[in-house]
Design a protein around this motif. Structure first.
Motif, PDB file in Angstrom:
ATOM      1  N   ALA A  31       0.664  -0.680  -0.169  1.00 37.31           N
ATOM      2  CA  ALA A  31      -0.183  -0.118   0.333  1.00 37.31           C
ATOM      3  C   ALA A  31       1.074   1.316   0.156  1.00 37.31           C
ATOM      4  O   ALA A  31       2.318   1.522   0.669  1.00 37.31           O
ATOM      5  CB  ALA A  31      -1.154   0.216   1.080  1.00 37.31           C
ATOM      6  N   ASN A  32       0.028   2.315  -0.746  1.00 32.12           N
ATOM      7  CA  ASN A  32       1.158   3.362  -0.663  1.00 32.12           C
ATOM      8  C   ASN A  32       0.785   4.465   0.190  1.00 32.12           C
ATOM      9  O   ASN A  32      -0.050   4.854   1.090  1.00 32.12           O
ATOM     10  CB  ASN A  32       0.539   4.361  -1.520  1.00 32.12           C
ATOM     11  N   PRO A  33       2.478   4.212   1.573  1.00 35.53           N
ATOM     12  CA  PRO A  33       2.508   5.271   2.748  1.00 35.53           C
ATOM     13  C   PRO A  33       2.014   6.383   2.585  1.00 35.53           C
ATOM     14  O   PRO A  33       1.237   7.411   3.253  1.00 35.53           O
ATOM     15  CB  PRO A  33       3.602   4.253   3.340  1.00 35.53           C
ATOM     16  N   PHE A  34       1.790   6.714   0.730  1.00 40.65           N
ATOM     17  CA  PHE A  34       1.360   8.484   1.465  1.00 40.65           C
ATOM     18  C   PHE A  34       0.167   8.931   0.568  1.00 40.65           C
ATOM     19  O   PHE A  34      -0.399  10.272   1.025  1.00 40.65           O
ATOM     20  CB  PHE A  34       2.210   9.031   0.534  1.00 40.65           C
ATOM     21  N   SER A  35      -0.447   8.106   0.488  1.00 38.42           N
ATOM     22  CA  SER A  35      -1.787   8.342   0.401  1.00 38.42           C
ATOM     23  C   SER A  35      -2.810   8.585   2.002  1.00 38.42           C
ATOM     24  O   SER A  35      -2.655   7.852   2.802  1.00 38.42           O
ATOM     25  CB  SER A  35      -2.377   6.958  -0.252  1.00 38.42           C
ATOM     26  N   ASP A  36      -4.627   9.330   1.465  1.00 37.86           N
ATOM     27  CA  ASP A  36      -5.070   9.221   2.536  1.00 37.86           C
ATOM     28  C   ASP A  36      -6.090   8.465   2.442  1.00 37.86           C
ATOM     29  O   ASP A  36      -6.680   7.972   2.425  1.00 37.86           O
ATOM     30  CB  ASP A  36      -5.335  10.594   2.256  1.00 37.86           C
ATOM     31  N   HIS A  37      -5.170   7.327   3.414  1.00 34.38           N
ATOM     32  CA  HIS A  37      -5.910   6.060   3.889  1.00 34.38           C
ATOM     33  C   HIS A  37      -7.055   6.298   4.878  1.00 34.38           C
ATOM     34  O   HIS A  37      -7.165   7.164   5.879  1.00 34.38           O
ATOM     35  CB  HIS A  37      -5.219   5.118   4.370  1.00 34.38           C
ATOM     36  N   SER A  38      -8.433   5.908   5.235  1.00 30.47           N
ATOM     37  CA  SER A  38      -8.986   6.461   6.128  1.00 30.47           C
ATOM     38  C   SER A  38      -8.704   5.692   7.232  1.00 30.47           C
ATOM     39  O   SER A  38      -9.443   3.990   7.487  1.00 30.47           O
ATOM     40  CB  SER A  38     -11.126   5.113   5.356  1.00 30.47           C
ATOM     41  N   LEU A  39      -8.409   6.523   8.004  1.00 26.41           N
ATOM     42  CA  LEU A  39      -7.739   5.592   9.276  1.00 26.41           C
ATOM     43  C   LEU A  39      -7.979   5.985  10.706  1.00 26.41           C
ATOM     44  O   LEU A  39      -7.929   7.886  10.499  1.00 26.41           O
ATOM     45  CB  LEU A  39      -6.266   5.786   9.034  1.00 26.41           C
ATOM     46  N   ASP A  40      -8.410   5.659  11.526  1.00 21.65           N
ATOM     47  CA  ASP A  40      -8.482   6.746  12.818  1.00 21.65           C
ATOM     48  C   ASP A  40      -7.513   5.602  13.735  1.00 21.65           C
ATOM     49  O   ASP A  40      -7.336   5.109  13.855  1.00 21.65           O
ATOM     50  CB  ASP A  40     -10.453   5.043  13.524  1.00 21.65           C
ATOM     51  N   TYR A  41      -7.123   7.041  14.477  1.00 17.70           N
ATOM     52  CA  TYR A  41      -5.927   6.965  15.310  1.00 17.70           C
ATOM     53  C   TYR A  41      -5.465   8.068  16.209  1.00 17.70           C
ATOM     54  O   TYR A  41      -6.725   8.383  16.616  1.00 17.70           O
ATOM     55  CB  TYR A  41      -4.590   7.529  13.962  1.00 17.70           C
ATOM     56  N   PRO A  42      -5.542   7.218  17.446  1.00 18.29           N
ATOM     57  CA  PRO A  42      -5.818   8.337  18.945  1.00 18.29           C
ATOM     58  C   PRO A  42      -4.203   9.656  18.303  1.00 18.29           C
ATOM     59  O   PRO A  42      -4.217   9.469  17.903  1.00 18.29           O
ATOM     60  CB  PRO A  42      -4.981   7.500  19.432  1.00 18.29           C
ATOM     61  N   SER A  43      -4.903  10.646  19.327  1.00 24.80           N
ATOM     62  CA  SER A  43      -4.129  11.629  18.469  1.00 24.80           C
ATOM     63  C   SER A  43      -2.926  11.841  19.995  1.00 24.80           C
ATOM     64  O   SER A  43      -2.125  12.194  19.504  1.00 24.80           O
ATOM     65  CB  SER A  43      -5.295  12.679  19.569  1.00 24.80           C
ATOM     66  N   SER A  44      -2.920  10.726  21.074  1.00 28.61           N
ATOM     67  CA  SER A  44      -1.663  10.196  21.611  1.00 28.61           C
ATOM     68  C   SER A  44      -1.655   9.251  21.888  1.00 28.61           C
ATOM     69  O   SER A  44      -2.781   8.463  22.535  1.00 28.61           O
ATOM     70  CB  SER A  44      -1.518  11.798  22.890  1.00 28.61           C
ATOM     71  N   PRO A  45      -0.894   8.960  22.468  1.00 31.29           N
ATOM     72  CA  PRO A  45      -0.822   7.184  23.394  1.00 31.29           C
ATOM     73  C   PRO A  45      -1.608   6.405  24.679  1.00 31.29           C
ATOM     74  O   PRO A  45      -2.349   5.974  24.844  1.00 31.29           O
ATOM     75  CB  PRO A  45       0.799   7.001  23.934  1.00 31.29           C
ATOM     76  N   GLN A  46      -1.896   8.169  25.361  1.00 27.82           N
ATOM     77  CA  GLN A  46      -2.159   8.448  26.675  1.00 27.82           C
ATOM     78  C   GLN A  46      -3.915   8.196  26.309  1.00 27.82           C
ATOM     79  O   GLN A  46      -5.499   7.841  27.765  1.00 27.82           O
ATOM     80  CB  GLN A  46      -2.934   9.495  26.807  1.00 27.82           C
ATOM     81  N   ASN A  47      -4.226   8.414  25.211  1.00 28.21           N
ATOM     82  CA  ASN A  47      -6.384   8.341  24.246  1.00 28.21           C
ATOM     83  C   ASN A  47      -5.877   7.182  23.935  1.00 28.21           C
ATOM     84  O   ASN A  47      -7.519   6.833  24.151  1.00 28.21           O
ATOM     85  CB  ASN A  47      -6.474   9.465  23.890  1.00 28.21           C
ATOM     86  N   ILE A  48      -5.379   6.514  24.637  1.00 24.04           N
ATOM     87  CA  ILE A  48      -5.579   4.780  23.664  1.00 24.04           C
ATOM     88  C   ILE A  48      -6.058   3.814  24.629  1.00 24.04           C
ATOM     89  O   ILE A  48      -5.671   3.711  26.033  1.00 24.04           O
ATOM     90  CB  ILE A  48      -3.970   3.370  23.025  1.00 24.04           C
ATOM     91  N   PHE A 140       3.151   5.195  20.600  1.00 25.39           N
ATOM     92  CA  PHE A 140       3.576   4.324  22.036  1.00 25.39           C
ATOM     93  C   PHE A 140       4.595   5.609  22.778  1.00 25.39           C
ATOM     94  O   PHE A 140       5.100   6.791  22.114  1.00 25.39           O
ATOM     95  CB  PHE A 140       4.932   3.747  21.281  1.00 25.39           C
ATOM     96  N   THR A 141       4.267   5.447  23.824  1.00 21.37           N
ATOM     97  CA  THR A 141       5.048   6.158  24.838  1.00 21.37           C
ATOM     98  C   THR A 141       6.549   6.661  25.012  1.00 21.37           C
ATOM     99  O   THR A 141       7.263   5.720  23.789  1.00 21.37           O
ATOM    100  CB  THR A 141       4.698   6.790  25.762  1.00 21.37           C
ATOM    101  N   LYS A 142       7.435   7.879  25.002  1.00 15.41           N
ATOM    102  CA  LYS A 142       8.770   7.693  25.020  1.00 15.41           C
ATOM    103  C   LYS A 142       9.142   6.640  25.617  1.00 15.41           C
ATOM    104  O   LYS A 142       9.037   6.441  27.085  1.00 15.41           O
ATOM    105  CB  LYS A 142       9.901   8.525  25.845  1.00 15.41           C
ATOM    106  N   HIS A 143      10.125   5.506  25.320  1.00 19.19           N
ATOM    107  CA  HIS A 143      10.960   4.318  25.822  1.00 19.19           C
ATOM    108  C   HIS A 143      10.141   3.176  26.241  1.00 19.19           C
ATOM    109  O   HIS A 143      10.302   2.514  27.086  1.00 19.19           O
ATOM    110  CB  HIS A 143      12.089   5.499  26.713  1.00 19.19           C
ATOM    111  N   SER A 144       9.042   3.175  25.224  1.00 20.15           N
ATOM    112  CA  SER A 144       7.999   2.128  25.923  1.00 20.15           C
ATOM    113  C   SER A 144       8.296   1.288  25.538  1.00 20.15           C
ATOM    114  O   SER A 144       8.161  -0.113  25.399  1.00 20.15           O
ATOM    115  CB  SER A 144       6.491   2.551  26.080  1.00 20.15           C
ATOM    116  N   LEU A 145       9.071   1.193  24.414  1.00 19.46           N
ATOM    117  CA  LEU A 145       9.485  -0.285  23.551  1.00 19.46           C
ATOM    118  C   LEU A 145      11.150  -1.080  23.067  1.00 19.46           C
ATOM    119  O   LEU A 145      11.902  -0.162  23.682  1.00 19.46           O
ATOM    120  CB  LEU A 145       9.239  -0.153  21.884  1.00 19.46           C
ATOM    121  N   SER A 146      10.744  -2.437  24.189  1.00 19.50           N
ATOM    122  CA  SER A 146      11.816  -2.816  24.151  1.00 19.50           C
ATOM    123  C   SER A 146      12.435  -3.376  22.672  1.00 19.50           C
ATOM    124  O   SER A 146      13.963  -4.445  22.642  1.00 19.50           O
ATOM    125  CB  SER A 146      12.106  -3.905  25.165  1.00 19.50           C
ATOM    126  N   SER A 147      11.196  -4.122  21.746  1.00 20.90           N
ATOM    127  CA  SER A 147      11.913  -4.493  20.369  1.00 20.90           C
ATOM    128  C   SER A 147      11.002  -3.925  19.239  1.00 20.90           C
ATOM    129  O   SER A 147      10.210  -3.705  19.591  1.00 20.90           O
ATOM    130  CB  SER A 147      11.679  -6.273  20.371  1.00 20.90           C
TER     131      SER A 147
END
Length: 258
Positions: A31-48, A140-147
Motif C-alpha cells: 500500500a502507498n504510505p503517502f496516500s490518504d487512507h481512511s484511518l482512525d488513530y489516537p491523538s496520543s498514546p495516553q488516549n488509547i 507509543f510513549t517515550k522509551h516504552s518499546l524493548s523490541s
C-alpha cells in the motif's frame, strides 16, 4: 484417557473451523504510505484504551513492548506471543484486509487455544490498522518499546520510491524516541540492496549501534531471532524459493557517542 482424546480432537476441529483463511482476506501486496487512507488513530498514546486490545491485562499498567511494523499476516506476533506471555505485543499493518485477518486470527486463537495451566493464551498480542510512517508516535510513549521489528519491508526498488522506505533518517528519530535504551531494532529482508540501505542508515544514526547476531543470541534473544527468520509468510516463501535472508540488529544507546 479416551474421553480426553475426544475432547482434544473436538478442540482441534473447533480451531480449524474458527481460524480465518487467508484466501478470504487477499489484497494487493503493498500500500502507498503517502496516500490518504481512511484511518482512525489516537491523538496520543495516553488516549488509547489498551484494555480493548488486551482485556486480560485490563487491571494492569502494562503497555506494548514489542512492535511489529508492517506485520503482514501476523506470523511473528503469533509465534512470539506464547514464548513471551508476559510481554504485550502490537502489530501495525496499513492494509485493511490483512489487518482484519490478523485481528480475526487473534480472536480465534484466544478462544480455541487450550492449555494445562491457567495462563491466558494470545491475550498479550493485538493489532492496529495504522500507517506507521505517519502515526507511530501516536501509539507509543517515550522509551516504552524493548523490541522493534521490520521484517521483509517493501523494497521500493526505484530510486524515486526510496523516500517510501520504512527506514530513513527522519523515521529513525521516531523509532529512537519509542525504543528504550538497550532496546533492539530487528531487520531482515531478502533484498541485499535494501539490507545495505537499512544497515547504512541505522549505522549513521547516532542513537543506534550495530550488534551482530551471535552477540544477540548470547544475550538470550535466540528465540526472537529464530522467529524473525522463519515465522513470517515472506520468510517462508524465501525458504521455499531457496533465497537468501539478510539480517541486521541494532541497539538503542543512551546518548549520542562523540
Amino acid at each position: 484417557m479416551a474421553k480426553r482424546k475426544r475432547n482434544l480432537q473436538q478442540s482441534d476441529n473447533s480451531a480449524i473451523t474458527l481460524l480465518p483463511q487467508k484466501k478470504h482476506y487477499r489484497q494487493r501486496a503493498h500500500a502507498n504510505p503517502f496516500s490518504d487512507h481512511s484511518l482512525d488513530y489516537p491523538s496520543s498514546p495516553q488516549n488509547i484504551n489498551w484494555a480493548t486490545h488486551y482485556p486480560a491485562y485490563a487491571n494492569t499498567e502494562k503497555l506494548p513492548e514489542f512492535a511489529d511494523v508492517g506485520c503482514g499476516f501476523g506470523g511473528l506476533l503469533i509465534t512470539l506471543a506464547p514464548l513471551f506471555p508476559d510481554t504485550l505485543m502490537l502489530g501495525m499493518e496499513i492494509r485493511v484486509q490483512v489487518s482484519q485477518y490478523v485481528q480475526d486470527r487473534i480472536s480465534a486463537l484466544r478462544v480455541t487455544t487450550t492449555s494445562d495451566d491457567s495462563s491466558p493464551h494470545y491475550q498479550n498480542v493485538s493489532i492496529v490498522r495504522a500507517n506507521a510512517m505517519k502515526f507511530l508516535p501516536n501509539y507509543f510513549t517515550k522509551h516504552s518499546l524493548s523490541s522493534l521489528f521490520f521484517l521483509f519491508p517493501d523494497p521500493h526498488f526505484k530510486s524515486r520510491k526510496h523516500k517510501a522506505r520504512i527506514i530513513s533518517p527522519t523515521l529513525l528519530a521516531e523509532y529512537a524516541y519509542a525504543l528504550r535504551p538497550g532496546g533492539i531494532v530487528y531487520t531482515i529482508t531478502d533484498v541485499k540492496d535494501l539490507h545495505e540501505w537499512m544497515k547504512s542508515h541505522l549505522e549513521a544514526f547516532p542513537l543506534f549501534e550495530s550488534v551482530d547476531e551471535e552477540a544477540l543470541r548470547a544475550e538470550g534473544k535466540g528465540l526472537i531471532i529464530d522467529a524473525v527468520y522463519t515465522s513470517t509468510e515472506e520468510g517462508k516463501k524465501v525458504e521455499r524459493n531457496g533465497g537468501d535472508k539478510w539480517f541486521a540488529g541494532f541497539r538503542r544507546i543512551e546518548v549520542a557517542r562523540q
